[in-house]
Scaffold this active site. Sequence first.
Site, PDB file in Angstrom:
ATOM      1  N   ARG A 134     -22.945  -1.834  -8.213  1.00 47.23           N
ATOM      2  CA  ARG A 134     -22.730  -0.507  -7.600  1.00 47.23           C
ATOM      3  C   ARG A 134     -24.084   0.142  -7.303  1.00 47.23           C
ATOM      4  O   ARG A 134     -24.223   0.905  -6.350  1.00 47.23           O
ATOM      5  CB  ARG A 134     -21.882   0.377  -8.541  1.00 47.23           C
ATOM      6  CG  ARG A 134     -20.510  -0.214  -8.845  1.00 47.23           C
ATOM      7  CD  ARG A 134     -19.778   0.569  -9.922  1.00 47.23           C
ATOM      8  NE  ARG A 134     -20.505   0.571 -11.197  1.00 47.23           N
ATOM      9  CZ  ARG A 134     -20.130   1.254 -12.272  1.00 47.23           C
ATOM     10  NH1 ARG A 134     -19.029   1.984 -12.240  1.00 47.23           N
ATOM     11  NH2 ARG A 134     -20.826   1.199 -13.387  1.00 47.23           N
ATOM     12  N   HIS A 180     -26.066  -0.453 -20.228  1.00 43.16           N
ATOM     13  CA  HIS A 180     -24.606  -0.503 -20.078  1.00 43.16           C
ATOM     14  C   HIS A 180     -24.000  -1.187 -21.290  1.00 43.16           C
ATOM     15  O   HIS A 180     -24.606  -2.087 -21.877  1.00 43.16           O
ATOM     16  CB  HIS A 180     -24.208  -1.264 -18.804  1.00 43.16           C
ATOM     17  CG  HIS A 180     -22.826  -0.909 -18.354  1.00 43.16           C
ATOM     18  ND1 HIS A 180     -21.714  -1.561 -18.823  1.00 43.16           N
ATOM     19  CD2 HIS A 180     -22.389   0.056 -17.514  1.00 43.16           C
ATOM     20  CE1 HIS A 180     -20.644  -1.004 -18.274  1.00 43.16           C
ATOM     21  NE2 HIS A 180     -21.018  -0.022 -17.484  1.00 43.16           N
ATOM     22  N   ASP A 221     -25.261   5.087 -11.905  1.00 40.96           N
ATOM     23  CA  ASP A 221     -25.754   6.462 -11.846  1.00 40.96           C
ATOM     24  C   ASP A 221     -27.240   6.566 -11.505  1.00 40.96           C
ATOM     25  O   ASP A 221     -27.730   7.652 -11.208  1.00 40.96           O
ATOM     26  CB  ASP A 221     -25.483   7.155 -13.190  1.00 40.96           C
ATOM     27  CG  ASP A 221     -24.005   7.167 -13.510  1.00 40.96           C
ATOM     28  OD1 ASP A 221     -23.214   7.522 -12.615  1.00 40.96           O
ATOM     29  OD2 ASP A 221     -23.618   6.815 -14.638  1.00 40.96           O
ATOM     30  N   SER A 277     -13.630   7.053 -19.552  1.00 40.12           N
ATOM     31  CA  SER A 277     -12.672   7.788 -18.705  1.00 40.12           C
ATOM     32  C   SER A 277     -11.374   7.009 -18.525  1.00 40.12           C
ATOM     33  O   SER A 277     -10.277   7.587 -18.580  1.00 40.12           O
ATOM     34  CB  SER A 277     -13.291   8.137 -17.354  1.00 40.12           C
ATOM     35  OG  SER A 277     -13.862   7.006 -16.734  1.00 40.12           O
ATOM     36  N   HIS A 315     -21.816   8.745 -20.164  1.00 39.31           N
ATOM     37  CA  HIS A 315     -20.879   8.173 -19.174  1.00 39.31           C
ATOM     38  C   HIS A 315     -21.192   8.823 -17.813  1.00 39.31           C
ATOM     39  O   HIS A 315     -22.324   8.772 -17.337  1.00 39.31           O
ATOM     40  CB  HIS A 315     -19.447   8.400 -19.695  1.00 39.31           C
ATOM     41  CG  HIS A 315     -18.368   7.690 -18.942  1.00 39.31           C
ATOM     42  ND1 HIS A 315     -18.581   6.607 -18.134  1.00 39.31           N
ATOM     43  CD2 HIS A 315     -17.010   7.928 -18.873  1.00 39.31           C
ATOM     44  CE1 HIS A 315     -17.423   6.189 -17.611  1.00 39.31           C
ATOM     45  NE2 HIS A 315     -16.458   6.994 -18.043  1.00 39.31           N
TER      46      HIS A 315
HETATM   47  N1  HAX Z   1     -32.543   4.474 -22.878  1.00 39.69           N
HETATM   48  C1  HAX Z   1     -32.902   4.514 -24.177  1.00 39.69           C
HETATM   49  N2  HAX Z   1     -32.247   3.877 -25.145  1.00 39.69           N
HETATM   50  C2  HAX Z   1     -31.182   3.139 -24.788  1.00 39.69           C
HETATM   51  C3  HAX Z   1     -30.778   2.998 -23.460  1.00 39.69           C
HETATM   52  C4  HAX Z   1     -31.494   3.732 -22.483  1.00 39.69           C
HETATM   53  N3  HAX Z   1     -31.158   3.713 -21.189  1.00 39.69           N
HETATM   54  N4  HAX Z   1     -29.701   2.195 -23.412  1.00 39.69           N
HETATM   55  C5  HAX Z   1     -29.444   1.818 -24.684  1.00 39.69           C
HETATM   56  N5  HAX Z   1     -30.333   2.388 -25.513  1.00 39.69           N
HETATM   57  C6  HAX Z   1     -30.387   2.308 -26.963  1.00 39.69           C
HETATM   58  C7  HAX Z   1     -29.108   2.831 -27.578  1.00 39.69           C
HETATM   59  O1  HAX Z   1     -29.124   4.250 -27.644  1.00 39.69           O
HETATM   60  C8  HAX Z   1     -29.094   2.136 -28.920  1.00 39.69           C
HETATM   61  O2  HAX Z   1     -30.023   2.800 -29.739  1.00 39.69           O
HETATM   62  P1  HAX Z   1     -29.793   2.912 -31.340  1.00 39.69           P
HETATM   63  O3  HAX Z   1     -29.676   1.499 -31.830  1.00 39.69           O
HETATM   64  O4  HAX Z   1     -31.008   3.622 -31.804  1.00 39.69           O
HETATM   65  O5  HAX Z   1     -28.540   3.685 -31.540  1.00 39.69           O
HETATM   66  C9  HAX Z   1     -29.677   0.763 -28.579  1.00 39.69           C
HETATM   67  O6  HAX Z   1     -30.441   0.942 -27.353  1.00 39.69           O
HETATM   68  C10 HAX Z   1     -28.633  -0.304 -28.337  1.00 39.69           C
HETATM   69  O7  HAX Z   1     -27.741   0.155 -27.355  1.00 39.69           O
HETATM   70  P2  HAX Z   1     -26.973  -0.854 -26.381  1.00 39.69           P
HETATM   71  O8  HAX Z   1     -26.116  -1.713 -27.249  1.00 39.69           O
HETATM   72  O9  HAX Z   1     -27.939  -1.520 -25.481  1.00 39.69           O
HETATM   73  O10 HAX Z   1     -26.116   0.143 -25.480  1.00 39.69           O
HETATM   74  P3  HAX Z   1     -24.713   0.802 -25.809  1.00 39.69           P
HETATM   75  O11 HAX Z   1     -23.660  -0.164 -25.419  1.00 39.69           O
HETATM   76  O12 HAX Z   1     -24.655   1.344 -27.200  1.00 39.69           O
HETATM   77  O13 HAX Z   1     -24.725   2.047 -24.822  1.00 39.69           O
HETATM   78  C11 HAX Z   1     -25.068   3.179 -22.777  1.00 39.69           C
HETATM   79  C12 HAX Z   1     -24.537   1.898 -23.447  1.00 39.69           C
HETATM   80  C13 HAX Z   1     -24.725   3.140 -21.313  1.00 39.69           C
HETATM   81  C14 HAX Z   1     -24.380   4.388 -23.420  1.00 39.69           C
HETATM   82  C15 HAX Z   1     -26.593   3.257 -22.990  1.00 39.69           C
HETATM   83  O14 HAX Z   1     -27.204   2.165 -22.335  1.00 39.69           O
HETATM   84  C16 HAX Z   1     -27.202   4.557 -22.507  1.00 39.69           C
HETATM   85  O15 HAX Z   1     -27.219   5.527 -23.260  1.00 39.69           O
HETATM   86  N6  HAX Z   1     -27.729   4.595 -21.239  1.00 39.69           N
HETATM   87  C17 HAX Z   1     -28.270   5.809 -20.669  1.00 39.69           C
HETATM   88  C18 HAX Z   1     -27.153   6.743 -20.208  1.00 39.69           C
HETATM   89  C19 HAX Z   1     -26.444   6.189 -18.998  1.00 39.69           C
HETATM   90  O16 HAX Z   1     -27.065   5.802 -18.013  1.00 39.69           O
HETATM   91  N7  HAX Z   1     -25.107   6.193 -19.030  1.00 39.69           N
HETATM   92  C20 HAX Z   1     -24.286   5.738 -17.908  1.00 39.69           C
HETATM   93  C21 HAX Z   1     -23.672   4.373 -18.154  1.00 39.69           C
HETATM   94  C22 HAX Z   1     -22.808   3.892 -17.027  1.00 39.69           C
HETATM   95  C23 HAX Z   1     -21.622   4.773 -16.881  1.00 39.69           C
HETATM   96  O17 HAX Z   1     -20.741   4.866 -17.699  1.00 39.69           O
HETATM   97  N8  HAX Z   1     -21.616   5.528 -15.841  1.00 39.69           N
HETATM   98  O18 HAX Z   1     -20.720   6.505 -15.705  1.00 39.69           O
END
Ligand code: HAX
Length: 438
Positions: free
Chosen positions: A327, A318, A373, A241, A271
């Site tokens: 938070r 994250h 979240d 964002s 996000h």
């Molecule tokens: N559940 C399952 N798998 C997850 C995970 C979770 N909570 N978090 C990371 N992973 C997976 C990724 O999808 C990725 O898988 P692949 O290699 O198969 O593609 C792997 O673990 C490595 O990811 P990472 O390097 O640890 O995490 P990223 O930096 O790529 O992604 C995210 C960060 C926040 C997008 C990710 O942790 C996620 O999808 N979390 C769940 C959704 C979420 O809670 N989002 C909110 C984040 C905070 C925010 O922005 N709030 O607004």
Amino acid sequence: MDKLKEAFAKKAASEAVNVKQFIAEHGDAVVGEYTVAQVYQGMRGMTGLVTETSKLDPEEGIRFRGYTIPELREKLPKAPGGSEPLPEGIFYLMLMGELPTQDDVNDLTNNWARRSIVPRHVFDTLDSLPANTHPMTEFSIGVMAMQTESLFAAAYKKGINKKDYWDYVYEDSMNLIARLPRVAAYIYRRKYKNNEHIEPDPKLDWAANLAHMLGFDVFDVQRLMRLYLTIHADHEGGNVSAHSTHLVGSALSDPYLAFAAGLNGLAGPLHGLANQEVVAWILELRKELGGGLPTKEQIAEYIKKTLAEGRVVPGYGHAVLRKTDPRFTAQQDFYKKYIKHDDLCEIVQMIYAVAPPILEGTGKIKNPWPNVDAHSGALLIHYGIVEYDFYTVLFGVSRALGVLSSLIWDRVLNSPIERPGSNTTEGLKKKFGAVKQK
Ligand code: HAX
């Protein structure tokens, strides 16, 4: 000129000179190196932006102009009889770089109240949308409909000097922030409360007024809203964002266009939409188990099942943080201090106890800890704001404080149009002498 703008103009002028001088003296210094993996994988860890309002440390969490969330809960001014900071204070801090006094915050409340009238056509636009439109889509459309009010766009059309850009961006940003609670509440009341709307109360602070217009005129909800709108405000510059707002603003698209872009990014499930996903996921878990409080073993099984289905566990992980999000901790503290017992909040605590080792055990999730979240929905549901597909709108109202104060700074610092380079896989392979695979 309003009092804040006058103080900001002085600060901005001297800081613009400082930054110019810093670039002149150190412009050739090397910030870091990056790898092929980083280019493919979302530019993690590459410093490619300047964001003055906050800085995220992977271990410690967010600092707003040097202050942690616990420090801000203590130091920022509060409403009379209140115990949580007023979000007006964090906006002041992010914009000015210094803690506000109670008077500064009261001035800001009045300043936003004066600017808060939303033009009729914005409501007409929202009224024309089908009932099944997602609240975040409505919010983004509401902001876009308000773009008719952009003073920056009007001034640019006439022709303005570059050095005055920030002035119009400041005006647009302040007007936008002032009007967002009304637009958000309109979306809520139209969708869930028989289209019966509540007029704003200009005597209330920004967060309490939002609670009021949503239909929750109780102290407990005002208190939660003040904390909520403070802690969601900013998370340095690289999140989707903040980065989208900055990027679109760099084309000199006005603050309405830039912020709508930020909202569209916030509406993604990885996000901001994660706050809705968390509640949906917990309700799904409860339904599957036939209601009531699940055991830790049942939660563990459900997490494993979610992972096995190739889905994410929402509220966990994250891109930058490598510990429990402060938070999350602030909301957990709020729960323990003011609510004490609530079934859904208890499930949130149980997930916190069970999920991290399972996520860590996958060997690939870099951060097994909860993010902002993971907790927010349970608190809102406790107080009766149960319509969880609306939650990201609340996040968006708060996020405006960070991304718009940053946008004002972007124009002060004369940030150019953003235009990183890209390459093709073939180009990269050639560069590093990789063998072509057939
Ligand atoms: N559940 C399952 N798998 C997850 C995970 C979770 N909570 N978090 C990371 N992973 C997976 C990724 O999808 C990725 O898988 P692949 O290699 O198969 O593609 C792997 O673990 C490595 O990811 P990472 O390097 O640890 O995490 P990223 O930096 O790529 O992604 C995210 C960060 C926040 C997008 C990710 O942790 C996620 O999808 N979390 C769940 C959704 C979420 O809670 N989002 C909110 C984040 C905070 C925010 O922005 N709030 O607004």
